[in-house]
Design a protein around this motif. Structure first.
Motif, mmCIF file in Angstrom:
data_model
loop_
_atom_site.group_PDB
_atom_site.id
_atom_site.type_symbol
_atom_site.label_atom_id
_atom_site.label_comp_id
_atom_site.label_asym_id
_atom_site.label_seq_id
_atom_site.Cartn_x
_atom_site.Cartn_y
_atom_site.Cartn_z
ATOM 1 N N GLY A 170 0.726 -1.052 0.135
ATOM 2 C CA GLY A 170 -0.005 0.096 -0.024
ATOM 3 C C GLY A 170 0.614 1.276 -0.108
ATOM 4 O O GLY A 170 2.043 1.283 -0.343
ATOM 5 N N VAL A 171 0.148 2.400 0.489
ATOM 6 C CA VAL A 171 0.808 3.446 0.326
ATOM 7 C C VAL A 171 0.658 4.270 1.633
ATOM 8 O O VAL A 171 0.155 3.822 2.461
ATOM 9 C CB VAL A 171 0.126 4.668 -0.646
ATOM 10 N N ASN A 172 1.646 5.235 2.115
ATOM 11 C CA ASN A 172 1.877 5.796 3.326
ATOM 12 C C ASN A 172 2.041 7.315 2.986
ATOM 13 O O ASN A 172 2.321 7.883 2.369
ATOM 14 C CB ASN A 172 2.938 5.406 4.154
ATOM 15 N N TYR A 173 1.273 8.046 4.092
ATOM 16 C CA TYR A 173 1.335 9.484 4.375
ATOM 17 C C TYR A 173 2.148 9.491 5.740
ATOM 18 O O TYR A 173 1.662 9.082 6.643
ATOM 19 C CB TYR A 173 -0.105 10.101 4.452
ATOM 20 N N VAL A 174 3.055 10.332 5.466
ATOM 21 C CA VAL A 174 4.053 10.367 6.464
ATOM 22 C C VAL A 174 4.349 11.767 7.001
ATOM 23 O O VAL A 174 4.735 12.741 5.927
ATOM 24 C CB VAL A 174 5.611 9.714 6.294
ATOM 25 N N VAL A 175 4.145 12.398 8.297
ATOM 26 C CA VAL A 175 4.430 13.877 8.799
ATOM 27 C C VAL A 175 5.741 13.583 9.649
ATOM 28 O O VAL A 175 5.823 12.874 10.491
ATOM 29 C CB VAL A 175 3.269 14.263 9.564
ATOM 30 N N ASN A 176 6.787 14.407 9.405
ATOM 31 C CA ASN A 176 7.910 14.819 10.078
ATOM 32 C C ASN A 176 7.700 15.626 10.980
ATOM 33 O O ASN A 176 7.962 17.112 10.595
ATOM 34 C CB ASN A 176 9.105 14.648 9.403
ATOM 35 N N LEU A 177 7.597 15.559 12.383
ATOM 36 C CA LEU A 177 7.226 16.682 13.261
ATOM 37 C C LEU A 177 8.485 17.411 13.690
ATOM 38 O O LEU A 177 8.422 18.382 14.327
ATOM 39 C CB LEU A 177 6.685 16.127 14.853
ATOM 40 N N THR A 196 8.206 18.073 5.764
ATOM 41 C CA THR A 196 7.358 17.986 6.525
ATOM 42 C C THR A 196 6.385 16.815 6.264
ATOM 43 O O THR A 196 6.053 15.693 6.989
ATOM 44 C CB THR A 196 6.432 19.148 7.221
ATOM 45 N N HIS A 197 5.985 16.888 5.004
ATOM 46 C CA HIS A 197 4.824 16.076 4.329
ATOM 47 C C HIS A 197 5.400 15.202 3.256
ATOM 48 O O HIS A 197 6.122 15.656 2.446
ATOM 49 C CB HIS A 197 3.759 17.027 3.766
ATOM 50 N N ASN A 198 5.122 13.872 3.415
ATOM 51 C CA ASN A 198 5.982 12.914 2.512
ATOM 52 C C ASN A 198 4.910 11.757 2.019
ATOM 53 O O ASN A 198 4.052 11.434 2.883
ATOM 54 C CB ASN A 198 7.159 12.285 3.632
ATOM 55 N N PHE A 199 5.424 11.206 1.370
ATOM 56 C CA PHE A 199 4.662 9.873 0.709
ATOM 57 C C PHE A 199 5.340 8.549 0.579
ATOM 58 O O PHE A 199 6.654 9.083 0.181
ATOM 59 C CB PHE A 199 3.822 10.088 -0.625
ATOM 60 N N ALA A 200 4.959 7.729 0.761
ATOM 61 C CA ALA A 200 6.078 6.402 0.563
ATOM 62 C C ALA A 200 5.008 5.263 0.020
ATOM 63 O O ALA A 200 3.755 5.297 0.207
ATOM 64 C CB ALA A 200 6.398 6.122 1.999
ATOM 65 N N TRP A 201 5.763 3.974 -0.163
ATOM 66 C CA TRP A 201 5.039 2.740 -0.543
ATOM 67 C C TRP A 201 5.675 1.873 0.374
ATOM 68 O O TRP A 201 6.829 1.969 0.853
ATOM 69 C CB TRP A 201 5.135 2.564 -1.784
ATOM 70 N N SER A 202 4.897 0.852 0.855
ATOM 71 C CA SER A 202 5.247 -0.112 1.946
ATOM 72 C C SER A 202 4.682 -1.429 1.304
ATOM 73 O O SER A 202 3.662 -1.698 0.472
ATOM 74 C CB SER A 202 4.385 -0.026 3.062
ATOM 75 N N ALA A 203 5.544 -2.755 1.675
ATOM 76 C CA ALA A 203 5.259 -3.947 1.360
ATOM 77 C C ALA A 203 5.464 -4.790 2.424
ATOM 78 O O ALA A 203 6.480 -4.407 3.185
ATOM 79 C CB ALA A 203 6.176 -4.240 0.178
ATOM 80 N N GLU A 204 4.662 -5.742 2.768
ATOM 81 C CA GLU A 204 4.660 -6.584 4.147
ATOM 82 C C GLU A 204 4.528 -7.829 3.799
ATOM 83 O O GLU A 204 3.515 -8.336 3.056
ATOM 84 C CB GLU A 204 3.754 -5.829 4.906
ATOM 85 N N VAL A 220 7.412 -8.713 8.769
ATOM 86 C CA VAL A 220 8.517 -7.802 8.027
ATOM 87 C C VAL A 220 7.907 -6.798 7.227
ATOM 88 O O VAL A 220 7.119 -7.175 6.209
ATOM 89 C CB VAL A 220 9.483 -8.637 7.674
ATOM 90 N N ARG A 221 8.147 -5.546 7.378
ATOM 91 C CA ARG A 221 7.424 -4.422 6.462
ATOM 92 C C ARG A 221 8.791 -3.555 5.901
ATOM 93 O O ARG A 221 9.689 -3.263 6.599
ATOM 94 C CB ARG A 221 6.613 -3.599 7.192
ATOM 95 N N GLY A 222 8.724 -3.492 4.455
ATOM 96 C CA GLY A 222 9.460 -2.329 3.860
ATOM 97 C C GLY A 222 8.774 -1.361 3.789
ATOM 98 O O GLY A 222 7.610 -1.316 3.041
ATOM 99 N N THR A 223 9.532 -0.012 3.928
ATOM 100 C CA THR A 223 8.882 1.266 3.537
ATOM 101 C C THR A 223 9.896 2.120 2.880
ATOM 102 O O THR A 223 10.950 2.474 3.559
ATOM 103 C CB THR A 223 8.360 2.081 4.926
ATOM 104 N N PHE A 224 9.297 2.838 1.729
ATOM 105 C CA PHE A 224 10.422 3.486 1.013
ATOM 106 C C PHE A 224 9.584 4.812 0.486
ATOM 107 O O PHE A 224 8.708 4.783 0.071
ATOM 108 C CB PHE A 224 10.622 2.605 -0.220
ATOM 109 N N PHE A 225 10.336 5.862 1.044
ATOM 110 C CA PHE A 225 9.789 7.210 0.581
ATOM 111 C C PHE A 225 10.041 7.479 -0.916
ATOM 112 O O PHE A 225 11.024 7.212 -1.578
ATOM 113 C CB PHE A 225 10.544 8.250 1.382
#
Length: 260
Positions: A170-177, A196-204, A220-225
């Protein structure tokens, strides 16, 4: 402390898997939580240990000296936790939303003193006054607190007694505080800025184990911006830091323990 937590999570998962395997060797075993996966919606939480690093594409002029890479990244270990919301689509497909909080600390090293040769300026950079880089100038400790919101489609196989394998993506929305993106200071003042605002994809991938009262899932999950996290330094800052990088992207490998 982070490495200890990661080892503890791994040992816990191994012990649980061994215990679950012992259950499966019982000839007259009974299926547990038989109706659990028939629910339209279900909830849970997870704990995870992470190994994080940066994927770096260097600027061919300021980030390279012949064949030498002038910027390097040091991987780190961290931890996180979050919640699970699952929506059952059919017997083989689920949609999962797993908002979580991840803590990270990474290190970038800038061995860019050789960029003094460009002090006279160029078409893309104004002239600058060279100065000797001290250790505090070369190393940037980058702390991040990430709000990670992955939305994943899960495909699972048929249940075999008290276990079931699955894969998800799937896809991720990631906020770096702690991105410092709005800071007017930059690397000249020791402040490393990122988006601050980023997008990534993940596979698990993982295996779900069913117990009397809950379901445990080691995975086990891999997340890649996907976006470039780099924020350029101010125009008057010498090209020792952000100018040496063309693209900067987080990549993470996570060991996850889910409880539902």
């Amino acid at each position: 402390m982070n490495k200890f937590l990661l080892k503890a999570l791994v040992l816990t998962s191994v012990n649980v898997a061994v215990f679950a395997n012992a259950q499966f060797r019982t000839r007259n075993r009974m299926d547990k939580l038989e109706d659990f996966d028939e629910q339209k919606f279900s909830w849970g939480f997870y704990l995870n240990g992470n190994r994080l690093d940066y994927r770096i594409v260097l600027h061919p002029k300021y980030g390279m000296n012949d064949n030498e890479n002038l910027v390097t990244s040091k991987e780190s270990y961290s931890f996180g936790a979050g919640l699970i919301a699952k929506w059952r689509l059919n017997d083989y497909l689920d949609v999962r939303i797993e908002p979580g909080l991840q803590f990270a600390q990474r290190q970038l090293t800038f061995n860019t003193q050789s960029n003094d040769i460009y002090a006279g300026g160029s078409l893309t950079n104004p002239p600058f006054m060279p100065f000797p880089l001290q250790e505090k100038d070369k190393v940037r400790e980058i702390k991040s607190t990430l709000i990670d919101i992955p939305v994943m489609l899960e495909l699972h196989g048929q249940r075999w007694y008290n276990s079931r394998p699955y894969v998800a993506a799937g896809v991720n929305y990631v906020v770096n505080l702690q991105s410092n993106s709005s800071s007017t200071d930059d690397n000249m003042q020791g402040i490393y800025r990122s988006t601050t605002h980023n997008f990534a994809w993940s596979a698990e991938m993982g295996i779900q184990f069913y117990f009397n009262k809950f379901k445990l899932t080691p995975a086990v999950r891999g997340t890649f911006f996907m976006n470039n996290e780099k924020v350029a330094d101010n125009a008057t800052t010498p090209p020792y830091w952000a100018s040496a990088i063309s693209t900067l992207q987080t990549r993470a490998i996570m060991f996850v323990l889910k409880f539902e």
